[in-house]
Write an enzyme that holds these catalytic residues in place. Sequence first.
Site, mmCIF file in Angstrom:
data_model
loop_
_atom_site.group_PDB
_atom_site.id
_atom_site.type_symbol
_atom_site.label_atom_id
_atom_site.label_comp_id
_atom_site.label_asym_id
_atom_site.label_seq_id
_atom_site.Cartn_x
_atom_site.Cartn_y
_atom_site.Cartn_z
ATOM 1 N N SER A 1 -2.905 -7.779 2.773
ATOM 2 C CA SER A 1 -3.178 -7.664 4.219
ATOM 3 C C SER A 1 -3.542 -9.030 4.770
ATOM 4 C CB SER A 1 -4.321 -6.681 4.466
ATOM 5 O OG SER A 1 -3.956 -5.408 4.032
ATOM 6 N N HIS B 1 0.840 -1.206 0.000
ATOM 7 C CA HIS B 1 0.000 0.000 0.000
ATOM 8 C C HIS B 1 0.880 1.262 0.000
ATOM 9 C CE1 HIS B 1 -2.985 -2.684 2.399
ATOM 10 N NE2 HIS B 1 -3.504 -2.524 1.200
ATOM 11 N N ARG C 1 -2.493 -6.245 -8.350
ATOM 12 C CA ARG C 1 -1.436 -7.250 -8.236
ATOM 13 C C ARG C 1 -1.557 -8.241 -9.390
ATOM 14 N NH1 ARG C 1 -3.110 -7.813 -2.218
ATOM 15 N NH2 ARG C 1 -4.925 -7.178 -3.373
ATOM 16 N N LYS D 1 -15.620 -6.870 4.657
ATOM 17 C CA LYS D 1 -14.556 -7.760 5.135
ATOM 18 C C LYS D 1 -14.502 -7.759 6.661
ATOM 19 C CE LYS D 1 -11.306 -7.275 1.291
ATOM 20 N NZ LYS D 1 -9.962 -6.812 0.938
HETATM 21 P P1 ADP Z 1 -9.846 -3.483 -0.260
HETATM 22 O O1 ADP Z 1 -10.603 -4.173 0.817
HETATM 23 O O2 ADP Z 1 -10.512 -2.217 -0.727
HETATM 24 O O3 ADP Z 1 -9.389 -4.342 -1.386
HETATM 25 P P2 ADP Z 1 -7.095 -3.433 0.629
HETATM 26 O O4 ADP Z 1 -6.544 -2.716 1.816
HETATM 27 O O5 ADP Z 1 -6.988 -4.904 0.594
HETATM 28 O O6 ADP Z 1 -8.581 -2.925 0.518
HETATM 29 O O7 ADP Z 1 -6.416 -2.869 -0.683
HETATM 30 C C1 ADP Z 1 -6.532 -1.506 -1.040
HETATM 31 C C2 ADP Z 1 -5.974 -1.329 -2.431
HETATM 32 O O8 ADP Z 1 -4.576 -1.588 -2.415
HETATM 33 C C3 ADP Z 1 -6.557 -2.289 -3.476
HETATM 34 O O9 ADP Z 1 -6.664 -1.605 -4.704
HETATM 35 C C4 ADP Z 1 -5.528 -3.388 -3.565
HETATM 36 O O10 ADP Z 1 -5.556 -4.019 -4.829
HETATM 37 C C5 ADP Z 1 -4.259 -2.575 -3.381
HETATM 38 N N1 ADP Z 1 -3.159 -3.391 -2.874
HETATM 39 C C6 ADP Z 1 -3.151 -4.186 -1.792
HETATM 40 N N2 ADP Z 1 -1.944 -4.783 -1.643
HETATM 41 C C7 ADP Z 1 -1.182 -4.346 -2.682
HETATM 42 C C8 ADP Z 1 0.161 -4.617 -3.113
HETATM 43 N N3 ADP Z 1 0.929 -5.473 -2.471
HETATM 44 N N4 ADP Z 1 0.604 -3.985 -4.217
HETATM 45 C C9 ADP Z 1 -0.210 -3.140 -4.885
HETATM 46 N N5 ADP Z 1 -1.479 -2.845 -4.546
HETATM 47 C C10 ADP Z 1 -1.961 -3.444 -3.451
#
Ligand code: ADP
Length: 183
Positions: free
Chosen positions: A140, A29, A102, A53
Amino acid sequence: MIQRSKQDKMEGGRVAVYPGSFDPLTYGHIDIVERSLEIFDRVILAIASNSPKRSLFTVEERIDMAKKIFENTPDVIVDSFKGLLVDYVGRTNARVIIRGLRATSDFEYEYHMASMNRSLNNQLDTLFMMTSKDYFFVSSRSIKEVASLGGTVEGLVPSLIARRLKEKFKLPVPKENQIGWDD
Ligand code: ADP
């Protein structure tokens, strides 16, 4: 276009919203935030407080951790929102939503969300950034899984997050790591 960019500068620059659960924030992130700041003057990291979630950290805990992590980056504003993302973004002066991508498995969900958001408010656009090679496997969820089993998440999350994960899972924090966290 030149006219618009001048006007944007006068109004406080180009702003983007990076929404997500951030449960917890990872270097994946943070990398997206840092790269977004190359394009935008300010990034609002918007923590979704009514995400379907199941979360490990409360919204307040996630806000607190994100604020500490970005405390020396004034161009990152940490906020949370409830309800529709497009309504939230509409209340800010941002017109761009940032999402990270990703694998191809992210694509389908993100494509549908971006299309839905665009149909709800066609003034907003979603900008996708490909993950960096160092973080393509970082989510996450995988961080929580590894941490819950006592594995190391060093190098994948800031040390403040690693410490909070340990506290959540009630695992002992190694003595040598009890000081000097990035918080
Ligand atoms: P959500 O529940 O909205 O998917 P996340 O916190 O899981 O929230 O992810 C927020 C954003 O960050 C999403 O667009 C996700 O694809 C992106 N993201 C999460 N991990 C990575 C990573 N390792 N590299 C690039 N983008 C990421």
